[in-house]
Design an enzyme around this catalytic site. Structure first.
Site, PDB file in Angstrom:
ATOM      1  N   THR A   1       0.858  -1.190   0.000  1.00  0.00           N
ATOM      2  CA  THR A   1       0.000   0.000   0.000  1.00  0.00           C
ATOM      3  C   THR A   1       0.892   1.236   0.000  1.00  0.00           C
ATOM      4  OG1 THR A   1      -1.700  -1.193   1.185  1.00  0.00           O
ATOM      5  CG2 THR A   1      -1.822   1.205   1.277  1.00  0.00           C
TER       6      THR A   1
ATOM      7  N   CYS B   1      -3.267  -2.548   9.008  1.00  0.00           N
ATOM      8  CA  CYS B   1      -3.735  -1.799   7.831  1.00  0.00           C
ATOM      9  C   CYS B   1      -4.659  -0.621   8.152  1.00  0.00           C
ATOM     10  CB  CYS B   1      -4.443  -2.749   6.880  1.00  0.00           C
ATOM     11  SG  CYS B   1      -3.416  -4.137   6.433  1.00  0.00           S
TER      12      CYS B   1
END
Ligand code: UGA
Length: 439
Positions: A121, A266
């Site tokens: 990410t 996350c």
């Protein structure tokens, strides 16, 4: 098709293994030789259902190999996935050092056309930065090799990562140029033939889709946690509220379970990074900021609830069931269990705890003469003054409270995940408290 995956963390190992399962010839690279050695013996460093079986199966079928040699990795894969970790800096920005170093090393060894795909990410604009860095690194070496950079964010969840990879709701691919698009079409051919939608976009849009998705999930959780809190103040029942809200297709039923706050590697990290991306572009995302604030105060709110029930917690035995940030994983990164345990210890409580997978990880982080790690849930409840459910493991939902009634000192149960049936617990002689649940 030959694929290489750089980084064998959660995302890298699942990606490499699943692509091998889909018939690709995969080489996974990790700079840690010890980790590579263990993987070659099918010993995986994380707990993830199904993954060990697939690693073994595909390694034995020679579709999945492991190496610590970057040169081999770049030679092997026509498509190179970068799946290294991107830790958060103190200011919430993503530390892209590992990603750029991988790009630099790719440039060092690249002899022919390669598609470089970011699975990690990464903030919006990183794909373009990787492109520039590769270009500069090649120019510095006086070499001309064609390449493309692609963004292919991952939406898998810990605990069902294999299923999420094999049967995703969508595959997002940010790409520039037909050659890279053809390669990525080949990578996901089997899945697109199964009808899984593939969304093509530019690099920036793909990168933004990942942050927007995770931040939105975080918003939903903080929102329902606030609703649960207000329900407690007005005798409403959040379970019915969430159920009724979720029946509206515009809202949907998922991610409306109140709890001690979202954790993991996350949601907290990506929400923080999203805020800092916005700020760097001149706009402070206010909903994301409020979402984080609610989440950061959630463990404290849980502790206040416990203290309110227990009155004087000093020397009371609290049985903390669940340490992982959610069920199905041994991961304790950003788990709300940690601040809750720390605050209870500060208040003088005695802790007996159990988690089916995360005990070893927590032991390394937290030890105290007043904390006992127990072999199972029942022994964690011996002599208890309060059974506290922190993680929603199914085995906690199946506990027999009639048996527990004979073990505990004081029959009090606080369920921070609303996984128990209050009537069953109360019938066994316990007082029951959930989150936003009418007692
Ligand atoms: C999350 C996203 O769900 C994935 O789609 C994404 O790919 C992944 O992050 C990532 O970026 O790699 P994950 O961190 O594995 O996946 O965990 P989630 O299942 O999303 O749960 C996150 C946290 O929210 C957990 O602490 C969980 O207990 C909490 N949660 C979740 C709630 O408190 N209530 C809910 O209703 C749902």
């Amino acid at each position: 098709m030959n694929i290489s995956v750089i980084g064998t963390g959660y995302v890298g190992l699942v990606t490499g293994t699943c692509l091998a399962e889909l018939g690709m010839n995969v080489l996974c690279m990790d700079s840690n030789p010890q980790k590579v050695h263990l993987l070659q013996q099918h010993i995986i460093p994380i707990y993830e259902p199904e993954l060990d079986v697939l690693v073994k199966k595909n390694h034995e079928a020679a579709r999945l190999q492991f190496t610590d040699d970057m040169k081999k990795c770049v030679e092997h894969g026509e498509v190179l996935f970068i799946a290294v970790n991107t830790p958060t800096g103190a200011d919430g920005t993503s530390d892209l050092h590992n990603v750029f170093q991988a790009a630099e090393e790719i440039a060092e060894h690249m002899q022919q056309y390669r598609v470089i795909v970011t699975k990690s990410t990464v903030p919006v604009g990183t794909g373009q930065q990787i492109k520039q860095k590769l270009q500069h690194a090649l120019e510095a070496r006086n070499r001309q090799v064609a390449f493309d950079v692609v963004s292919n964010p991952e939406f898998l969840r810990e605990g069902c990562a294999v299923r999420d990879f094999m049967q995703p709701e969508r595959i997002v691919i940010g790409v520039e140029g037909e050659r890279a698009q053809e390669c990525m079409t080949a990578v996901y051919l089997q899945q697109s033939r199964q009808g899984i939608p593939i969304l093509w976009s530019n690099l920036e849009t793909a990168e933004m889709i990942k942050y927007a998705s995770n931040t939105y999930l975080a918003v939903k959780i903080s929102f329902i946690n606030e609703i649960a809190h207000i329900c407690e103040l007005c005798s409403a029942d959040v379970r019915m509220v969430a159920h009724a809200m979720g029946m509206d297709r515009r809202i949907g039923p998922d991610f409306l379970r109140p709890g001690p706050g979202f954790g993991g590697s996350c949601l907290p990290k990506d929400t923080r990074a999203f805020i800092s991306i916005g700020k760097s572009l001149g706009y402070t995302p206010q909903i994301a900021q409020a979402t984080l604030q609610v989440n950061e105060s959630q463990p404290q709110r849980m502790v206040s609830k416990i203290l309110h029930t227990l009155q004087a917690p000093a020397d009371k035995v609290i049985s903390v069931l669940g340490l992982a940030f959610k069920a199905g994983t041994d991961d304790i990164r950003d788990t709300p269990a940690l601040p809750i345990l720390q605050q209870l210890l500060t208040q003088g409580a005695v802790i007996r705890t159990y988690d089916p997978q995360a005990m070893e990880n927590m032991k390394q982080l937290l030890s105290s003469p007043r904390i006992t790690y127990c072999p199972d849930a029942y022994s964690a409840c011996n002599g208890s003054d309060c059974i506290l459910i922190v993680t929603e493991w199914p085995e906690f939902a199946a506990l027999d409270f009639t048996v527990l009634r004979r073990q505990v000192r004081t029959p009090v149960c606080i369920d921070l995940r609303n996984i128990l049936n209050p009537e069953d617990v109360q019938q066994a002689g316990f007082s029951y408290e959930g989150l936003g649940v009418i007692g």
